[in-house]
Design an enzyme around this catalytic site. Structure first.
Site, short mmCIF file in Angstrom:
data_model
loop_
_atom_site.label_atom_id
_atom_site.label_comp_id
_atom_site.label_asym_id
_atom_site.label_seq_id
_atom_site.Cartn_x
_atom_site.Cartn_y
_atom_site.Cartn_z
N ASP A 67 0.81 -1.22 0.00
CA ASP A 67 0.00 0.00 0.00
C ASP A 67 0.85 1.26 0.00
OD1 ASP A 67 0.93 -0.41 2.60
OD2 ASP A 67 -1.04 -0.89 3.42
N ASN A 136 -8.05 -2.89 13.91
CA ASN A 136 -9.43 -3.26 13.56
C ASN A 136 -9.47 -4.49 12.64
OD1 ASN A 136 -8.54 -2.22 11.16
ND2 ASN A 136 -10.02 -0.55 11.03
N HIS A 138 -7.59 -4.94 9.93
CA HIS A 138 -7.31 -4.72 8.51
C HIS A 138 -5.97 -5.31 8.09
CE1 HIS A 138 -5.40 -0.53 9.44
NE2 HIS A 138 -4.42 -1.27 8.97
N GLU A 143 -10.00 -2.09 4.90
CA GLU A 143 -10.73 -1.81 6.13
C GLU A 143 -11.92 -2.77 6.28
OE1 GLU A 143 -9.38 0.01 8.23
OE2 GLU A 143 -8.82 2.00 7.52
#
Ligand code: GLP
Length: 241
Positions: A67, A136, A138, A143
């Protein structure tokens, strides 16, 4: 799935580097899928040490990163390009032309996503993909709620990710609101996956990823369906397993 529970961050880094080094020795022109963030920093340091000791070479290695923040140029200190140069690329014998990350300042985001995905597929996908884990759940910047069928795409970052990543920026307002990320499908096309998870802040996410239902609400849970995943975590991250 193989799970290694190590004492601390140092031991995790050593174990992860040994696994990557073994991949490089086995296939010296491997395609490595790389990750940024705090999790792999120690591993990169170990790999640089191994390179300096003459144990491994990156001469024929090609890399694709997971990313990159949208809006940050390669030389921006907060970009993932900068991170990779600082922690690995400038310290080993890799050919810069063989290293790839999404272009954060692409004029046409849609075209950038398509060409990055094409590049990964033209290389045949990663031989080994390294992953960190978000608090979370990810992976990359996928996400919660991201369809498992997604390929490289532009992501609107959640508030929790912006907050978690703001520690690396001068102020929270500086954190980009969007990022380019390999999709879950891109990640799952890797032949082998190495997930590195450390610290108590990730304990809840790791438990959900490894033992919870496979659901798009917890992106990392998709790894339960991949045939060759190795998880290396410390005791703190494993505390809810
Ligand atoms: C970030 C990155 C991920 C990274 C994860 C964990 O948002 N996009 O690629 O793996 O979150 O980061 P860290 O290792 O710093 O905790």
């Amino acid at each position: 799935m193989k799970i290694y529970k190590e004492l601390d961050y140092d031991a995790v880094s050593k174990r992860a580097a040994a696994l990557v080094a073994a991949q490089i020795k086995e296939k010296n022109d491997s395609i490595l899928g790389l990750a940024t963030g705090s999790s792999p920093v120690g591993m990169y340091k170990e790999l640089v040490d191994m390179y300096n000791a003459g144990e491994i070479s990156f001469k024929n290695i090609r890399t694709v990163n997971l990313d990159e923040y949208a809006g940050l140029a390669d030389d921006d200190v907060n970009s993932y390009h900068y991170f990779m140069n600082q922690h690995l690329f400038s310290k080993v014998d890799i050919d810069p032309a063989n290293t790839h990350l999404p272009n954060g300042i692409a004029a046409d985001p849609e075209a950038e996503c398509a060409s990055y995905e094409d590049l990964i597929q033209s290389l045949g996908g990663a031989d080994l993909q390294i992953l960190g884990l978000g608090e979370n759940g990810h992976i990359g910047f996928n996400e919660p709620g991201t369809p498992f069928t997604e390929v490289t795409h532009l992501v609107d970052l959640t508030e929790s990710t912006i907050r978690a990543n703001s520690r690396l920026f001068e102020k929270i307002e500086d954190v980009p609101r969007q990022a380019y990320s390999m999709g879950i499908k891109t990640i799952m096309s890797a032949k082998r996956i190495l997930l590195i998870v450390t610290g108590t802040a990730k304990a809840d996410a790791l438990a959900k990823v490894l033992t919870g239902p496979v659901t798009e609400t917890v992106p990392g849970s998709v790894l339960q369906t991949h045939p060759d995943v190795t998880v290396i975590c410390d005791e703190a991250a494993a505390s809810q397993l």
